[in-house]
Design a protein around this motif. Structure first.
Motif: not given
Length: 198
Positions: A74-89
């Protein structure tokens, strides 16, 4: 066909990650930059699924709670992250993936994917890092001080990475990253299939 590899690059603000990454991607066409998910508002010109995957807080929290994110913060009130499914595909298709994330996220990725290759970018000196931040001319002195303080902490995390590259000249830095990619792609464990007889 061999699987792709997952590369993670971290480094403090002002170290030159974006410039070096752009050069690496120009020279290495099999490398795809991972698209992150965020709960922040879409800015003009941004495209969902290209710039970011724009999610509501509820959607993001559901993905996080279901273990669908390689890393998140979480950074300045917003979430950020890396979805795993497109990476794995992409990795299954033999495409190499690059993440540009902070050390906290990098360690989350390493915990979930021990095969991920972590690269830390460091400036030639702390004085040079400060000079670059000041030289941008778009950052207030108090923010520069905060970024340098954060950089000191980030540097303490560097020994946990697999590689440390020097961010000096763009071509040299990109060359070091490309050398790491080449070395990782040539590991015996990934190329045993070349030795098998038909």
């Amino acid at each position: 066909m061999s699987k792709g590899k997952l590369f993670v690059i971290s480094g403090p603000s002002g170290v030159g990650k974006s410039t070096a990454i752009a050069e690496v991607m120009r020279q290495y066409p099999n490398l795809r930059f991972s698209v992150s998910a965020t709960t922040r508002e879409k800015r003009p010109g941004e495209v969902d699924g290209v710039s970011y995957f724009f999610l509501s807080r509820e959607e993001f929290e559901k993905k996080r709670d279901n273990g669908e994110l390689l890393e998140h913060a979480e950074y300045v009130g917003n979430y950020y992250g890396t979805p795993e499914a497109p990476v794995n595909a992409a990795l299954e298709e033999g495409i190499d993936i690059l993440l540009d994330i902070e050390p906290v996220g990098a360690m989350q990725v390493k915990a979930r994917r021990p095969d991920a290759v972590l690269v830390f970018m460091a400036a030639p000196s702390f004085a040079e890092l400060e000079r670059r931040l000041v030289g941008r001319g778009d950052t207030a002195p108090d923010k520069i001080a905060k970024r340098l303080e954060k950089a000191r902490w980030e540097y303490t995390q560097a020994p946990q990475y697999d590689y440390i590259v020097l961010s000096d000249k763009v071509q040299t830095t990109a060359g070091e990253i490309l050398s790491i990619i080449t070395a990782e792609k040539c590991k015996a464990s990934d190329r045993r299939h070349l030795l098998e007889e038909e």
